[in-house]
Design a protein around this motif. Structure first.
Motif, PDB file in Angstrom:
ATOM      1  N   SER A 123       0.809  -1.214   0.000  1.00  0.00           N
ATOM      2  CA  SER A 123       0.000   0.000   0.000  1.00  0.00           C
ATOM      3  C   SER A 123       0.847   1.271   0.000  1.00  0.00           C
ATOM      4  CB  SER A 123      -0.942  -0.001   1.207  1.00  0.00           C
ATOM      5  OG  SER A 123      -0.216  -0.056   2.415  1.00  0.00           O
ATOM      6  N   PHE A 124       2.091   1.194   0.433  1.00  0.00           N
ATOM      7  CA  PHE A 124       2.952   2.382   0.428  1.00  0.00           C
ATOM      8  C   PHE A 124       3.257   2.851  -0.993  1.00  0.00           C
ATOM      9  CE2 PHE A 124       3.822   0.790   4.697  1.00  0.00           C
ATOM     10  CZ  PHE A 124       3.876   1.952   5.436  1.00  0.00           C
ATOM     11  N   THR A 125       3.268   1.899  -1.922  1.00  0.00           N
ATOM     12  CA  THR A 125       3.596   2.241  -3.317  1.00  0.00           C
ATOM     13  C   THR A 125       2.486   1.865  -4.290  1.00  0.00           C
ATOM     14  OG1 THR A 125       4.693   0.096  -3.630  1.00  0.00           O
ATOM     15  CG2 THR A 125       6.064   1.931  -2.873  1.00  0.00           C
ATOM     16  N   LYS A 126       1.348   1.418  -3.770  1.00  0.00           N
ATOM     17  CA  LYS A 126       0.259   0.902  -4.602  1.00  0.00           C
ATOM     18  C   LYS A 126       0.802  -0.186  -5.529  1.00  0.00           C
ATOM     19  CE  LYS A 126      -2.011   5.434  -4.589  1.00  0.00           C
ATOM     20  NZ  LYS A 126      -2.580   6.537  -5.396  1.00  0.00           N
ATOM     21  N   GLY A 127       1.548  -1.095  -4.913  1.00  0.00           N
ATOM     22  CA  GLY A 127       2.279  -2.101  -5.665  1.00  0.00           C
ATOM     23  C   GLY A 127       1.437  -3.124  -6.385  1.00  0.00           C
ATOM     24  N   TRP A 128       0.113  -3.085  -6.210  1.00  0.00           N
ATOM     25  CA  TRP A 128      -0.763  -4.004  -6.926  1.00  0.00           C
ATOM     26  C   TRP A 128      -1.094  -3.529  -8.333  1.00  0.00           C
ATOM     27  CZ3 TRP A 128      -2.205  -2.188  -1.954  1.00  0.00           C
ATOM     28  CH2 TRP A 128      -2.818  -0.932  -1.971  1.00  0.00           C
ATOM     29  N   GLY A 129      -0.635  -2.328  -8.685  1.00  0.00           N
ATOM     30  CA  GLY A 129      -0.803  -1.834 -10.053  1.00  0.00           C
ATOM     31  C   GLY A 129      -2.199  -1.310 -10.344  1.00  0.00           C
ATOM     32  N   SER A 130      -2.488  -1.148 -11.609  1.00  0.00           N
ATOM     33  CA  SER A 130      -3.747  -0.523 -12.036  1.00  0.00           C
ATOM     34  C   SER A 130      -4.919  -1.494 -12.082  1.00  0.00           C
ATOM     35  CB  SER A 130      -3.568   0.108 -13.426  1.00  0.00           C
ATOM     36  OG  SER A 130      -3.182  -0.877 -14.369  1.00  0.00           O
ATOM     37  N   PHE A 313     -10.892  -2.416  -2.268  1.00  0.00           N
ATOM     38  CA  PHE A 313     -10.171  -1.365  -1.554  1.00  0.00           C
ATOM     39  C   PHE A 313      -8.901  -0.916  -2.274  1.00  0.00           C
ATOM     40  CE2 PHE A 313     -12.500  -0.324   2.187  1.00  0.00           C
ATOM     41  CZ  PHE A 313     -11.838   0.784   2.704  1.00  0.00           C
ATOM     42  N   PRO A 314      -8.087  -1.820  -2.821  1.00  0.00           N
ATOM     43  CA  PRO A 314      -6.969  -1.337  -3.631  1.00  0.00           C
ATOM     44  C   PRO A 314      -7.409  -0.456  -4.803  1.00  0.00           C
ATOM     45  CG  PRO A 314      -6.588  -3.607  -3.029  1.00  0.00           C
ATOM     46  CD  PRO A 314      -7.984  -3.279  -2.578  1.00  0.00           C
ATOM     47  N   ALA A 315      -8.556  -0.781  -5.409  1.00  0.00           N
ATOM     48  CA  ALA A 315      -9.068   0.060  -6.490  1.00  0.00           C
ATOM     49  C   ALA A 315      -9.414   1.454  -5.976  1.00  0.00           C
ATOM     50  CB  ALA A 315     -10.289  -0.594  -7.129  1.00  0.00           C
ATOM     51  N   ILE A 316     -10.018   1.523  -4.777  1.00  0.00           N
ATOM     52  CA  ILE A 316     -10.326   2.811  -4.157  1.00  0.00           C
ATOM     53  C   ILE A 316      -9.040   3.578  -3.873  1.00  0.00           C
ATOM     54  CG2 ILE A 316     -11.233   3.901  -2.059  1.00  0.00           C
ATOM     55  CD1 ILE A 316     -13.247   1.526  -1.930  1.00  0.00           C
ATOM     56  N   ILE A 317      -8.061   2.879  -3.321  1.00  0.00           N
ATOM     57  CA  ILE A 317      -6.786   3.507  -2.961  1.00  0.00           C
ATOM     58  C   ILE A 317      -6.098   4.084  -4.190  1.00  0.00           C
ATOM     59  CG2 ILE A 317      -4.475   3.003  -2.056  1.00  0.00           C
ATOM     60  CD1 ILE A 317      -5.975   0.809  -0.306  1.00  0.00           C
ATOM     61  N   ASN A 318      -6.219   3.400  -5.319  1.00  0.00           N
ATOM     62  CA  ASN A 318      -5.607   3.884  -6.560  1.00  0.00           C
ATOM     63  C   ASN A 318      -6.166   5.226  -6.995  1.00  0.00           C
ATOM     64  OD1 ASN A 318      -3.921   1.699  -6.826  1.00  0.00           O
ATOM     65  ND2 ASN A 318      -5.126   0.669  -8.402  1.00  0.00           N
ATOM     66  N   GLU A 319      -7.461   5.469  -6.730  1.00  0.00           N
ATOM     67  CA  GLU A 319      -8.136   6.652  -7.245  1.00  0.00           C
ATOM     68  C   GLU A 319      -8.277   7.778  -6.224  1.00  0.00           C
ATOM     69  OE1 GLU A 319      -8.962   6.908 -10.363  1.00  0.00           O
ATOM     70  OE2 GLU A 319      -8.376   4.852 -10.858  1.00  0.00           O
ATOM     71  N   ALA A 320      -8.284   7.451  -4.943  1.00  0.00           N
ATOM     72  CA  ALA A 320      -8.617   8.434  -3.910  1.00  0.00           C
ATOM     73  C   ALA A 320      -7.461   9.381  -3.615  1.00  0.00           C
ATOM     74  CB  ALA A 320      -9.030   7.719  -2.630  1.00  0.00           C
ATOM     75  N   VAL A 324      -2.696   6.517  -0.426  1.00  0.00           N
ATOM     76  CA  VAL A 324      -1.651   5.761   0.259  1.00  0.00           C
ATOM     77  C   VAL A 324      -1.932   5.703   1.757  1.00  0.00           C
ATOM     78  CG1 VAL A 324       0.788   5.768   0.910  1.00  0.00           C
ATOM     79  CG2 VAL A 324       0.141   6.189  -1.467  1.00  0.00           C
ATOM     80  N   VAL A 325      -2.348   6.832   2.324  1.00  0.00           N
ATOM     81  CA  VAL A 325      -2.664   6.871   3.756  1.00  0.00           C
ATOM     82  C   VAL A 325      -3.816   5.933   4.067  1.00  0.00           C
ATOM     83  CG1 VAL A 325      -3.465   8.325   5.653  1.00  0.00           C
ATOM     84  CG2 VAL A 325      -1.836   9.232   3.985  1.00  0.00           C
ATOM     85  N   ILE A 326      -4.870   5.981   3.239  1.00  0.00           N
ATOM     86  CA  ILE A 326      -6.022   5.096   3.433  1.00  0.00           C
ATOM     87  C   ILE A 326      -5.590   3.637   3.340  1.00  0.00           C
ATOM     88  CG2 ILE A 326      -8.228   4.353   2.445  1.00  0.00           C
ATOM     89  CD1 ILE A 326      -8.700   7.237   1.605  1.00  0.00           C
ATOM     90  N   GLY A 327      -4.751   3.347   2.362  1.00  0.00           N
ATOM     91  CA  GLY A 327      -4.307   1.976   2.165  1.00  0.00           C
ATOM     92  C   GLY A 327      -3.503   1.450   3.327  1.00  0.00           C
ATOM     93  N   VAL A 328      -2.559   2.253   3.805  1.00  0.00           N
ATOM     94  CA  VAL A 328      -1.722   1.829   4.931  1.00  0.00           C
ATOM     95  C   VAL A 328      -2.591   1.600   6.170  1.00  0.00           C
ATOM     96  CG1 VAL A 328       0.092   2.526   6.516  1.00  0.00           C
ATOM     97  CG2 VAL A 328       0.363   2.923   4.061  1.00  0.00           C
ATOM     98  N   LEU A 329      -3.492   2.550   6.452  1.00  0.00           N
ATOM     99  CA  LEU A 329      -4.352   2.429   7.628  1.00  0.00           C
ATOM    100  C   LEU A 329      -5.265   1.211   7.526  1.00  0.00           C
ATOM    101  CD1 LEU A 329      -5.323   6.174   8.146  1.00  0.00           C
ATOM    102  CD2 LEU A 329      -3.858   4.799   9.630  1.00  0.00           C
ATOM    103  N   PHE A 330      -5.823   0.987   6.343  1.00  0.00           N
ATOM    104  CA  PHE A 330      -6.756  -0.123   6.171  1.00  0.00           C
ATOM    105  C   PHE A 330      -6.063  -1.465   6.370  1.00  0.00           C
ATOM    106  CE2 PHE A 330      -8.847  -3.329   3.465  1.00  0.00           C
ATOM    107  CZ  PHE A 330     -10.121  -3.303   4.013  1.00  0.00           C
ATOM    108  N   PHE A 331      -4.950  -1.665   5.706  1.00  0.00           N
ATOM    109  CA  PHE A 331      -4.304  -2.978   5.771  1.00  0.00           C
ATOM    110  C   PHE A 331      -3.559  -3.198   7.089  1.00  0.00           C
ATOM    111  CE2 PHE A 331      -4.936  -2.714   1.126  1.00  0.00           C
ATOM    112  CZ  PHE A 331      -5.624  -3.904   0.972  1.00  0.00           C
ATOM    113  N   VAL A 332      -3.035  -2.129   7.688  1.00  0.00           N
ATOM    114  CA  VAL A 332      -2.456  -2.274   9.019  1.00  0.00           C
ATOM    115  C   VAL A 332      -3.546  -2.649  10.019  1.00  0.00           C
ATOM    116  CG1 VAL A 332      -1.427  -0.999  10.942  1.00  0.00           C
ATOM    117  CG2 VAL A 332      -0.440  -0.806   8.661  1.00  0.00           C
TER     118      VAL A 332
END
Length: 517
Positions: A123-130, A313-320, A324-332
Motif C-alpha cells: 500500500s505504500f507504493t500501490k504495488g498491486w498496479g492498475s 479497496f486497492p481500487a479505491i486507494i488507486n483513485e482516492a 496511500v494513507v487510506i491503504g496503509v491504515l486499512f491494511f495495518v
C-alpha cells in the motif's frame, strides 16, 4: 492416593487484571470479519434497518452465548476440554471438538493474515498496479485454473506466512500476561486509533455521503425476511468468538472475583461498536469509488470478504486523494485485528495440550505452533491454497462452530443439567444478574436458532456443490473434515490425563494463587 495428591503443580497462569482480560477478549472478537464482512452483511440485510435485528441478536443471542463460555471457563478453571471434563465426564469430547475446529481455522486464517501483511507493505507504493483483481488472483496468489490443492509454491506468500507464524508463536511463548495480555493492550488501542483516522480520511472523500446513505438508509421491508434475522444472528455469532473454546480458555485465566457479566457486556458492545465504525469507513470509501465510476454503491461493493479487502479497496486507494494513507491504515488495521484473533485461536490448542499432558508453556507453544505452521504453510502457500481455504472456511463455520455450540447447549441443559450451576456462578460474581432470562435463552431460543442455521447451511450445500467446486475437493476438505473432527475429538477424550490434574468439580479448592491446572 488420589491423582490430585501425586504431583504439586505450578499456579495457573493468568491475566494480571480485568482490564487486560477485556482487551484480550476484544482482541479475539475483533477480527477480519468485523472489517470486511459486517458492512456487506448489513448492506444486504436492509441497510439501516439491519441495525434492529443486529442489536436484538447481540443482546438476546451473542451476549448470552458469551456468558455461557465465560461461565464454563471461569467456574471450572481450565482449557475447553478440561473445563468441560470438570463440568461432566461426558462433556470432554466437546472441548476437543472445539480445539480441533480452532486448529482448522488457525491454519487458514494465518494465510489471510499473510495476504493482509503483504498488502500493508504494497500500500505504500500501490504495488498491486492498475488492475487489483488481476494482480491479486494472477500475480500474487497465482491461483490455479482448476480448484483443488496443488504443490506449486508461491514464494511471495511463503515468506509472509513464515513471518506471521513466527510472530504468533513468539507472542504465545511469552505467556498469558507478558505475551497475549500485553500484545492486546498495545494492539487494540492502536487498531482503534488507526481505524478512526481511516474513517475520518474516508469521510473527506467526494461521494462519501452517497456511500453512507447506501449503508444507513433503511429498507424496512427486509425485516419481513427471516433470512435477514438469521444473517444478523450469524454475524454476531461469528464475530464474538463464541462457541469454539476461545472465551472458555480466556475466562479461566482471570481472578475468581472478576465481574464476568459486566466484562462480557463491555466486550460484546465494544466488538459491535467497532463493526459499526468499520461500516462507516468502508461505505464512505465505497461511495467515493461509486461516484468516480459513475455507478451504484452496491455495484462496487461486490460480495464482501476477500474481494472487498484485496480488490475493491486497492481500487479505491488507486483513485482516492491520499490513497496511500487510506491503504496503509486499512491494511495495518487488518493485520492488527487478525493477529490478535489468530493468537487467541492458537491459545485454545496450547491450553488444551498443556492441561492434558502437563508440559511447560514454552514446550507446548512449540509442540503446537510449529506443526500447525508447517501444515498451514504447505497447504496455503500454493497456487491451490485459495480454493482449499474457501472450502474449509465454509464448512468448518457451518458444520463445526454452529454444530458444536448447539450440541453443547443442549447437552449442558438437558443431559448434564448444569445450567443452574453456571447461572448461580455468574450471578454470584457478576454486576448483571441473569436470573431466569438467561437459562431460557440458552436452553430453548438459541439452540433453535442454531439448528435453523445448521439446517439452512446443510440444504444450501446439498442443493448444489459449494461454488461448483470438484467433488473430490469438497469431500476431503469439506464433508470429510466435518465428519472427522468429532470422531477424532471422541478418540482424544479417551486418552488419560496427566497425573496431578483434578478432573472433578472442586471450585473451592481451586483458589487464586494456587489453582491446579
Amino acid at each position: 492416593m488420589s491423582s490430585t495428591e501425586t504431583t504439586k503443580v505450578k499456579p495457573r497462569e493468568g491475566f494480571s487484571s480485568r482490564k487486560v482480560f477485556i482487551f484480550a477478549a476484544i482482541g479475539s472478537a475483533v477480527g477480519l470479519g468485523n472489517i470486511w464482512r459486517f458492512p456487506y452483511v448489513a448492506y444486504e440485510g436492509g441497510g439501516g434497518a439491519f441495525i434492529i435485528p443486529y442489536l436484538i441478536a447481540l443482546v438476546f443471542f451473542g451476549v448470552p452465548m458469551l456468558y455461557l463460555d465465560y461461565a464454563i471457563g471461569h467456574r471450572f478453571r481450565g482449557s475447553a476440554p478440561l473445563s468441560l471434563r470438570r463440568l461432566h465426564r461426558g462433556a470432554e469430547w466437546l472441548g476437543w471438538w472445539q480445539v480441533l475446529i480452532c486448529i482448522v481455522i488457525a491454519v487458514y486464517y494465518a494465510a489471510i493474515l499473510a495476504w493482509a501483511s503483504k498488502y500493508a507493505a504494497l500500500s505504500f507504493t500501490k504495488g498491486w498496479g492498475s488492475d487489483p483483481e488481476k494482480y491479486f488472483f494472477g500475480e500474487y496468489l497465482k491461483a490455479a485454473d482448476t480448484p483443488g490443492p496443488t504443490f506449486d509454491f508461491v514464494p511471495g506468500i511463503l515468506i509472509t506466512m513464515i513471518l506471521v507464524w513466527a510472530v504468533t508463536i513468539g507472542v504465545l511463548a511469552m505467556g498469558i500476561q507478558t505475551g497475549i495480555g500485553r500484545t492486546a493492550v498495545v494492539f487494540i488501542p492502536v487498531l482503534v486509533i488507526a481505524f478512526v483516522v481511516l474513517v475520518i480520511q474516508s469521510l473527506t472523500l467526494e461521494g462519501a455521503g452517497a456511500g453512507l446513505n447506501a449503508f444507513f438508509t433503511p429498507d424496512w421491508g427486509a425485516l419481513a425476511d427471516s433470512g435477514v434475522w438469521i444473517s444478523a444472528v450469524g454475524q454476531i455469532f461469528f464475530s464474538l468468538s463464541v462457541g469454539f473454546g476461545i472465551m472458555i480458555t480466556y475466562a479461566g485465566y482471570v481472578s475468581r472475583k472478576t465481574d464476568m457479566t459486566g466484562s462480557g457486556a463491555v466486550v460484546a458492545f465494544s466488538n459491535s461498536g467497532f463493526e459499526l465504525l468499520a461500516g462507516i469507513g468502508v461505505f464512505a470509501a465505497l461511495g467515493f469509488m461509486a461516484q468516480a465510476a459513475g455507478s451504484e454503491v452496491g455495484e462496487v461493493l461486490g460480495s464482501g470478504g476477500i474481494g472487498l479487502a484485496f480488490i475493491a479497496f486497492p481500487a479505491i486507494i488507486n483513485e482516492a486523494p491520499g490513497g496511500v494513507v487510506i491503504g496503509v491504515l486499512f491494511f495495518v488495521s487488518l493485520v492488527l485485528a487478525g493477529i490478535t484473533s489468530l493468537i487467541s485461536i492458537v491459545e485454545v490448542v496450547i491450553g488444551a495440550v498443556r492441561d492434558k499432558v502437563g508440559i511447560s508453556r514454552t514446550a507446548a507453544t512449540f509442540v503446537v505452533g510449529v506443526p500447525m505452521a508447517v501444515v498451514s504453510i504447505l497447504m496455503f502457500s500454493t497456487t491451490g491454497g485459495l480454493y482449499v481455504l474457501d472450502t474449509m472456511d465454509a464448512f468448518v463455520n457451518s458444520f463445526g462452530i454452529i454444530a458444536v455450540a448447539a450440541v453443547l447447549m443442549l447437552a449442558i441443559t438437558y443431559a448434564f443439567r448444569k445450567l443452574p450451576i453456571l447461572r448461580q456462578h455468574l450471578d454470584a460474581i457478576g454486576s448483571i444478574k441473569l436470573k431466569g432470562w438467561w437459562p431460557a435463552l440458552i436452553a430453548v431460543v438459541i439452540p433453535i436458532l442454531l439448528l435453523v442455521m445448521l439446517y439452512q447451511a446443510l440444504t444450501d450445500k446439498l442443493d448444489a456443490p459449494y461454488e461448483d467446486y470438484p467433488a473430490q475437493l469438497l469431500n476431503v476438505f469439506g464433508w470429510g473434515m466435518v465428519v472427522a473432527l468429532p470422531l477424532i475429538a471422541i478418540a482424544i477424550s479417551l486418552l488419560p490425563w496427566r497425573g496431578g490434574v483434578s478432573l472433578e468439580d472442586e471450585p473451592e479448592a481451586l483458589v487464586d494463587g494456587g489453582e491446579q491446572a
